[in-house]
Design a protein around this motif. Sequence first.
Motif, PDB file in Angstrom:
ATOM      1  N   ARG A   1     -27.887   5.978   5.646  1.00 11.66           N
ATOM      2  CA  ARG A   1     -29.266   4.653   5.518  1.00 11.66           C
ATOM      3  C   ARG A   1     -29.660   4.991   7.222  1.00 11.66           C
ATOM      4  N   LYS A   2     -28.669   4.434   7.697  1.00  8.50           N
ATOM      5  CA  LYS A   2     -28.623   4.509   9.010  1.00  8.50           C
ATOM      6  C   LYS A   2     -27.847   5.181  10.109  1.00  8.50           C
ATOM      7  N   ARG A   3     -28.252   5.253  11.513  1.00 14.40           N
ATOM      8  CA  ARG A   3     -28.081   6.166  11.974  1.00 14.40           C
ATOM      9  C   ARG A   3     -26.892   6.128  12.958  1.00 14.40           C
ATOM     10  N   ILE A   4     -25.196   6.038  12.907  1.00 12.86           N
ATOM     11  CA  ILE A   4     -24.178   6.016  13.369  1.00 12.86           C
ATOM     12  C   ILE A   4     -24.077   6.731  14.978  1.00 12.86           C
ATOM     13  N   SER A   5     -24.230   5.414  15.895  1.00 10.87           N
ATOM     14  CA  SER A   5     -23.869   5.437  17.252  1.00 10.87           C
ATOM     15  C   SER A   5     -22.738   6.278  17.793  1.00 10.87           C
ATOM     16  N   GLU A   6     -23.332   7.032  18.640  1.00 13.75           N
ATOM     17  CA  GLU A   6     -21.975   7.930  19.386  1.00 13.75           C
ATOM     18  C   GLU A   6     -20.895   7.268  19.860  1.00 13.75           C
ATOM     19  N   VAL A   7     -19.625   7.532  19.359  1.00 12.39           N
ATOM     20  CA  VAL A   7     -18.963   6.688  20.245  1.00 12.39           C
ATOM     21  C   VAL A   7     -18.399   7.242  21.534  1.00 12.39           C
ATOM     22  N   ARG A   8     -17.969   6.532  22.472  1.00 15.62           N
ATOM     23  CA  ARG A   8     -17.112   7.041  24.211  1.00 15.62           C
ATOM     24  C   ARG A   8     -15.992   7.612  23.870  1.00 15.62           C
ATOM     25  N   ARG A   9     -15.860   9.064  24.070  1.00 13.71           N
ATOM     26  CA  ARG A   9     -14.860   9.976  23.679  1.00 13.71           C
ATOM     27  C   ARG A   9     -13.355   8.378  24.770  1.00 13.71           C
ATOM     28  N   GLY A  10     -12.648   9.090  23.791  1.00  8.11           N
ATOM     29  CA  GLY A  10     -11.277   8.248  24.211  1.00  8.11           C
ATOM     30  C   GLY A  10     -11.315   7.095  23.721  1.00  8.11           C
ATOM     31  N   PHE A  11     -12.237   6.260  22.764  1.00  6.21           N
ATOM     32  CA  PHE A  11     -12.420   5.458  21.899  1.00  6.21           C
ATOM     33  C   PHE A  11     -12.456   5.148  20.544  1.00  6.21           C
ATOM     34  N   ALA A  12     -12.312   6.516  19.677  1.00  5.90           N
ATOM     35  CA  ALA A  12     -12.973   6.820  18.576  1.00  5.90           C
ATOM     36  C   ALA A  12     -11.532   6.925  17.836  1.00  5.90           C
ATOM     37  N   PRO A  13     -11.849   5.584  16.607  1.00  5.18           N
ATOM     38  CA  PRO A  13     -10.982   5.345  16.046  1.00  5.18           C
ATOM     39  C   PRO A  13     -10.599   6.776  14.986  1.00  5.18           C
ATOM     40  N   GLN A  14      -9.005   7.377  14.559  1.00  8.61           N
ATOM     41  CA  GLN A  14      -8.537   8.380  14.028  1.00  8.61           C
ATOM     42  C   GLN A  14      -8.187   6.983  12.986  1.00  8.61           C
ATOM     43  N   VAL A  15      -8.857   7.291  11.457  1.00  7.00           N
ATOM     44  CA  VAL A  15      -7.364   6.758  10.467  1.00  7.00           C
ATOM     45  C   VAL A  15      -6.270   7.392  10.004  1.00  7.00           C
ATOM     46  N   VAL A  16      -5.507   7.013   9.110  1.00  4.48           N
ATOM     47  CA  VAL A  16      -4.786   7.666   7.841  1.00  4.48           C
ATOM     48  C   VAL A  16      -4.628   6.803   7.294  1.00  4.48           C
ATOM     49  N   VAL A  17      -5.456   7.119   5.475  1.00  4.91           N
ATOM     50  CA  VAL A  17      -5.480   5.882   4.579  1.00  4.91           C
ATOM     51  C   VAL A  17      -4.520   6.044   3.389  1.00  4.91           C
ATOM     52  N   ASP A  18      -3.615   5.502   2.697  1.00  7.12           N
ATOM     53  CA  ASP A  18      -3.166   6.435   2.064  1.00  7.12           C
ATOM     54  C   ASP A  18      -3.535   5.169   0.017  1.00  7.12           C
ATOM     55  N   SER A  19      -3.157   5.370  -0.979  1.00  4.13           N
ATOM     56  CA  SER A  19      -2.935   4.428  -2.116  1.00  4.13           C
ATOM     57  C   SER A  19      -2.265   5.753  -3.241  1.00  4.13           C
ATOM     58  N   ASP A  20      -1.880   4.440  -4.034  1.00  9.39           N
ATOM     59  CA  ASP A  20      -1.201   5.312  -5.253  1.00  9.39           C
ATOM     60  C   ASP A  20      -2.325   4.539  -6.193  1.00  9.39           C
ATOM     61  N   ARG A  21      -3.546   4.150  -5.853  1.00 15.95           N
ATOM     62  CA  ARG A  21      -4.179   3.449  -6.998  1.00 15.95           C
ATOM     63  C   ARG A  21      -5.493   4.094  -6.980  1.00 15.95           C
ATOM     64  N   LEU A  22      -5.714   4.679  -5.638  1.00 14.60           N
ATOM     65  CA  LEU A  22      -6.883   6.243  -5.926  1.00 14.60           C
ATOM     66  C   LEU A  22      -7.122   6.657  -7.007  1.00 14.60           C
ATOM     67  N   ALA A  23      -8.070   6.975  -7.456  1.00 15.34           N
ATOM     68  CA  ALA A  23      -8.378   8.177  -8.822  1.00 15.34           C
ATOM     69  C   ALA A  23      -8.140   9.113  -8.419  1.00 15.34           C
ATOM     70  N   VAL A  24      -7.455  10.143  -9.306  1.00 15.64           N
ATOM     71  CA  VAL A  24      -7.198  11.537  -8.277  1.00 15.64           C
ATOM     72  C   VAL A  24      -8.686  12.692  -8.970  1.00 15.64           C
ATOM     73  N   LEU A  25      -9.964  11.507  -9.512  1.00 18.49           N
ATOM     74  CA  LEU A  25     -11.127  12.457  -9.884  1.00 18.49           C
ATOM     75  C   LEU A  25     -11.437  12.899  -8.591  1.00 18.49           C
TER      76      LEU A  25
END
Length: 414
Positions: A244-268
């Motif tokens: 819906r909207k353009r995501i502005s570019e993030v400066r190199r070296g300051f971009a968030p990398q995320v790994v998130v886990d859950s047992d409740r997330l539907a496997v579908l």
Amino acid sequence: MTRAADFLALAERESSRYGDDPWVFVRELLQNARDAGARNVRVRVWSEAGREFFILEDDGRGMTWAQARAFLLTLHASSKINVGGTAGKFGVGFWSVLRFLPDEIVLRSSPSGKTRAWEATFSADLEDFRVVERQMEAGTGVMLSRSARGVDLENLVWEAVRRYARHLRVRGAGRAILRVMVNGRVATERMCPGVPGLSFSCRGVFGIVTLAEEAGIEVLAHGLQVRTAATVDDLLLEPGRKKRKRISEVRRGFAPQVVVDSDRLAVLAARGDLAQDRELLRMARRVRDEVHRLMIRELDRVAPRSQLGRVMDWISGRWKGLTRWVIGILGILAVAFGLARSFSQFDPGVGTDSAVEEQSATQVIEPYFDRSESYGGPIVDPIRGGEIAPDILFSPSGRSPWLAVFRIIGLTEG
């Protein structure tokens, strides 16, 4: 068309639902091993005499041949339905092995607490198969073989395990990692944030956030990857929909990398239906909060805030939802109180005079003090020739004002 050919065509069509990656079957086999209670999985790959071999063996509870025929080898039949803590439930995953394009499929298993193990061998077209008894330890094994394709098989399988199951967890054992080895090399590991980074955990959702060169979010269910995206906004997009909207570019070296886990997330979610899952929305909100927390922490290292600012931010972060409710309620009460005071001081039937009369009855009239001596402004000569003071009229007559205003509208010749 034979019954085997019909089954093969249907199995190939169902396995195509898992996307274009030919190595997605590695994830499905690891998921089956995890759901069977395995704590260790050994993967071996090699090339020999113009052929390539893939073997995956686990130490799970195994299954009987009757169970294999009823569930594993039957499409859309699963023994995991209504079984808590399992990642798979659709009865399709095993047949993703067809993505390997094997010439031969060998399936063997030894049920826990039983001595009779079995081994079934299937031809590529599934027209022929044979079942024999054999001796093996408890667990299940799958072997695939095909003509050599001239690829680095070990590296491709290693990358598939790292991509799909790097943080695969033992079923029912909290955050304990299921040990997966590829040709003797351990491929699984616990989540550990980089530097700068942090880890978080809240009500069944846990993960890590790290500031790195490129932004990215990896969503896991039971430790198995189900979707990746560049940003939270991309993650919540339904498949096929544009941003819906353009995501502005993030400066190199300051971009968030995320790994998130859950047992409740539907496997579908593995089939692209993540956008309809409430757990995903909760995970997305948590990710936004943790990224914000990491950014604030790093900014504090450069320009530390006051102690009061830290306390207020901590309260806002810990009680964000409660704070919003409290502020909203206080705002409503303030508006209501202001309106009540306004209506109490205004009577449309009487006019402003009634308000003046009401205030005059409640206000204490202060005596007049001559402050002419304290005046420091310009001085002019007094007016000569007029001894009669001008009339000062107050309207309405008969009422005593508590505030009088004298307004000069002009001077006569006298």
